[in-house]
Design an enzyme around this catalytic site. Sequence first.
Site, PDB file in Angstrom:
ATOM      1  N   LEU A 275       0.813  -1.217   0.000  1.00 65.81           N
ATOM      2  CA  LEU A 275       0.000   0.000   0.000  1.00 65.81           C
ATOM      3  C   LEU A 275       0.845   1.264   0.000  1.00 65.81           C
ATOM      4  O   LEU A 275       0.413   2.311  -0.459  1.00 65.81           O
ATOM      5  CB  LEU A 275      -0.920   0.013   1.232  1.00 65.81           C
ATOM      6  CG  LEU A 275      -1.959  -1.115   1.314  1.00 65.81           C
ATOM      7  CD1 LEU A 275      -2.666  -1.071   2.657  1.00 65.81           C
ATOM      8  CD2 LEU A 275      -2.964  -1.006   0.183  1.00 65.81           C
ATOM      9  N   GLY A 276       2.039   1.175   0.547  1.00 65.53           N
ATOM     10  CA  GLY A 276       2.903   2.351   0.649  1.00 65.53           C
ATOM     11  C   GLY A 276       4.073   2.050   1.555  1.00 65.53           C
ATOM     12  O   GLY A 276       4.294   0.919   1.991  1.00 65.53           O
TER      13      GLY A 276
ATOM     14  N   GLY B  73       8.677   5.912   7.147  1.00 65.22           N
ATOM     15  CA  GLY B  73       9.927   5.774   7.873  1.00 65.22           C
ATOM     16  C   GLY B  73      10.020   4.474   8.649  1.00 65.22           C
ATOM     17  O   GLY B  73      11.100   3.948   8.894  1.00 65.22           O
ATOM     18  N   PHE B  74       8.885   3.923   9.071  1.00 60.89           N
ATOM     19  CA  PHE B  74       8.847   2.672   9.825  1.00 60.89           C
ATOM     20  C   PHE B  74       9.164   1.488   8.913  1.00 60.89           C
ATOM     21  O   PHE B  74       9.917   0.591   9.279  1.00 60.89           O
ATOM     22  CB  PHE B  74       7.454   2.512  10.447  1.00 60.89           C
ATOM     23  CG  PHE B  74       7.304   1.312  11.344  1.00 60.89           C
ATOM     24  CD1 PHE B  74       7.418   1.442  12.714  1.00 60.89           C
ATOM     25  CD2 PHE B  74       7.030   0.063  10.824  1.00 60.89           C
ATOM     26  CE1 PHE B  74       7.275   0.346  13.541  1.00 60.89           C
ATOM     27  CE2 PHE B  74       6.883  -1.037  11.635  1.00 60.89           C
ATOM     28  CZ  PHE B  74       7.011  -0.895  13.006  1.00 60.89           C
ATOM     29  N   GLY B  75       8.587   1.491   7.727  1.00 58.06           N
ATOM     30  CA  GLY B  75       8.758   0.391   6.792  1.00 58.06           C
ATOM     31  C   GLY B  75       7.561   0.283   5.867  1.00 58.06           C
ATOM     32  O   GLY B  75       6.668   1.135   5.879  1.00 58.06           O
ATOM     33  N   PRO B  76       7.494  -0.784   5.050  1.00 59.47           N
ATOM     34  CA  PRO B  76       6.388  -0.942   4.096  1.00 59.47           C
ATOM     35  C   PRO B  76       5.088  -1.329   4.786  1.00 59.47           C
ATOM     36  O   PRO B  76       5.079  -1.937   5.851  1.00 59.47           O
ATOM     37  CB  PRO B  76       6.877  -2.058   3.171  1.00 59.47           C
ATOM     38  CG  PRO B  76       7.832  -2.846   4.003  1.00 59.47           C
ATOM     39  CD  PRO B  76       8.491  -1.856   4.921  1.00 59.47           C
ATOM     40  N   VAL B  77       3.966  -0.985   4.140  1.00 54.38           N
ATOM     41  CA  VAL B  77       2.635  -1.349   4.625  1.00 54.38           C
ATOM     42  C   VAL B  77       1.954  -2.185   3.545  1.00 54.38           C
ATOM     43  O   VAL B  77       1.953  -1.810   2.370  1.00 54.38           O
ATOM     44  CB  VAL B  77       1.792  -0.097   4.939  1.00 54.38           C
ATOM     45  CG1 VAL B  77       0.413  -0.502   5.466  1.00 54.38           C
ATOM     46  CG2 VAL B  77       2.508   0.790   5.956  1.00 54.38           C
TER      47      VAL B  77
ATOM     48  N   LYS C 291       1.866  -3.305   8.902  1.00 53.02           N
ATOM     49  CA  LYS C 291       3.031  -2.416   8.834  1.00 53.02           C
ATOM     50  C   LYS C 291       4.238  -3.199   9.349  1.00 53.02           C
ATOM     51  O   LYS C 291       4.295  -3.591  10.509  1.00 53.02           O
ATOM     52  CB  LYS C 291       2.803  -1.145   9.650  1.00 53.02           C
ATOM     53  CG  LYS C 291       3.960  -0.159   9.520  1.00 53.02           C
ATOM     54  CD  LYS C 291       3.560   1.263   9.848  1.00 53.02           C
ATOM     55  CE  LYS C 291       3.252   1.471  11.302  1.00 53.02           C
ATOM     56  NZ  LYS C 291       3.146   2.903  11.632  1.00 53.02           N
TER      57      LYS C 291
ATOM     58  N   ASP D 229       4.201  14.148  14.244  1.00 50.89           N
ATOM     59  CA  ASP D 229       4.386  13.897  12.812  1.00 50.89           C
ATOM     60  C   ASP D 229       3.050  13.925  12.076  1.00 50.89           C
ATOM     61  O   ASP D 229       2.743  13.051  11.255  1.00 50.89           O
ATOM     62  CB  ASP D 229       5.076  12.552  12.592  1.00 50.89           C
ATOM     63  CG  ASP D 229       5.711  12.440  11.203  1.00 50.89           C
ATOM     64  OD1 ASP D 229       5.934  13.496  10.573  1.00 50.89           O
ATOM     65  OD2 ASP D 229       5.981  11.313  10.766  1.00 50.89           O
TER      66      ASP D 229
END
Length: 719
Positions: free
Chosen positions: A502-503, A506-510, A524, A621
């Site tokens: 999906l996108g 900064g945390f990682g891919p979703v 996530k 954020d």
Amino acid sequence: MKVLALILSTSLLYFSVLQLSRAADTISAAQSITSTNTLVSSGQSFELGLFSAGNSEAWYLGIWYKNFPTIVVWVANRENPVADSHGSLKLSKNGSLVLLDQMNNTIWSSTSSQVAEDPVAQLLENGNLVVREKDKTDSESYIWESFNFPSDTLLPEMKVGRDFRTGLNRFLTSWKNASDPSLGEYTYGIDNLTLPQLVVAKGSKKLFRTGPWNGVQFSGTPDSGNKRVVKPIYVYDTNEFYYMYEVAESSILTRVKLSETGLAQRLVLNEGSTEWAVMYTLLNDRCDNYRECGANGICRTSKSPSCECLQGFVPKAQNEWDVLNWESGCIRQTPLDCQKEAGFLKVRNVKLPDLSEFWANTKMSVQECEAECLRNCSCVAYASSDIPNGGSGCLMWFGDLIDMQEFLEEDVEQDIHIKMPFSELGGTGKKDKRVILISVISAVSVLPLLALLCWCILLKKRGRNVSTSTGSRSIKEDWELPLFDFKTIATATNNFSHTNKLGEGGFGPVYKANLTREEFIAVKRLSKDSGQGIEEFKNEVTMIANLQHWNLVKLLGCCIEREERMLIYEYMPNKSLDCFIFDQNRKVLVNWQKRLNIIMGIARGLLYLHQDSRLRIIHRDLKSSNILLDDELNPKISDFGIARIFGRNQTEAKTKRVIGTYGYMSPEYAIDGKFSEKSDVFSFGVLLLEIVSGRKNRGFHHPDHHHSLLGHVGMVTVE
């Protein structure tokens, strides 16, 4: 309370033309177009006649869409208008078009080296005004055509580029302003004869460039992702080089317009619609700015700050980079030494550097290109120039690498190989036989030690798994949060397939995951390369597990297994807010009432975090990509990885580690690390401006200044 009023003005075009009593699409030397009639294309798509723009009293000969008479696509006499509406267009016996005023003074005329015997002028169905011999209709026999002299609009089958036979250079030039079609400051066309690329410029100053043609596309143009709409065509031979496009589907109308403010936009009209939609805008993002990150820097829209030095390079002036001024660029950490061996660092999916110092050979293979770059002490990088033919052709750069940009699209396959000392490549590359022999002997001698080391790692891994299980039980006991096993998540995401992605933040891919046919979740996954880590993971679990509000995204569980750290959320079918307000096609789906509902929902969620929740939270954020939308476009605040808990009587905190997104940060947080409820309110204000205007704060451009959207609004408010 101060109110920001957005006033939309529309320039009107006044026409002194009436429809011809007969459907004419040609005029001969015995006929003329006057202020009382028009020339109409055979398919009734375009008209030619006299028009006046805005409040101006000047009149011009132009071509416009018959169904959209305010959209003028070509102007003949841009620099010499007719003083009033009493003008006429005549075709001379030798084949020249002549525009006359009321006193029969020549205002404008077409010029051609050819002379016609029996000429006619015809407005073609594609909008091209041509002069030809009466009995010849093929394009090779045109004596003169308007497509050779573009105004501010590029129509299908219209070329930009050079004709070597005549010396003609075709390019778009903007209007001076909405009421004055005379030559403006901005141009859009092809530069560099050796390896052409499309460039938007203000005078001689480049504002945007696409990158060179790679056999499929200009590497930096969005047309590659819109094959359903346009088919780009590029021709380079002994006679001419040019770029043009054809329409992929006959039901679609499309054009490229260079605005008076320097924005090049592709506009599309779908069949049955009466509204032109903006498919994309060149120079729409900060990374589109020419030389945004200076020499040897690369711009990444997915990161904040967006500018980075290439691997193996460091800022030339660190103090300037600390205040987000990247103009000075980067220099090599370890200079290249021609006496020492070197290798290459591959950088994927990029807009190739500008062609200020380069060499090209279309006949050379990539392997030969690499070898040649290694032999040439001045070569700093190489790339393939022709992707379709197996990645053949050779481009080599010398000196600094200018204006590089990373692309996220998977279909952008343009890579560059940057020459690096072996010390910067971790010792990989071609080495001499002596080094290889020593390495083999050393490897054999340490095999017993490696076996012992592997045994120790296995023991340590078992201990870590036990620790992980303990941590999982702790989470479950503390928050009663459901735990998902890794196998279930991997199956639900089709083994974390790119099609389910999906996108990425900064945390990682979703990823989108299908637990059942009707039950979807969002996963996530903490990336190993993420700037965030275990602390941010724990922080987000702690925050959301204790928060319950309609306008906050709901955490369904987590996965902690081996090295994996994943958060499981409710699935938001409409993704994030930025996918709507910044997308030219989808933003029409969020009318003013829906935008107001989104604003109010975000405000309610923020009020809950600051005042009504059991834990008082400062998000830190808040931005458009962190506002998720459900199936009814209701907003939900997400991503609490860097959020902080405040005590009931606490008013402010300070940190040495400033993280977040530039453009949304309050000044006191970005500069001094101080944050509070006011920090979130500042971010909410920026978000509010973006929702209302449909423009990104950091991607905003204005011809009169270089302020962000926030700075521009401040100027307007003061004025």
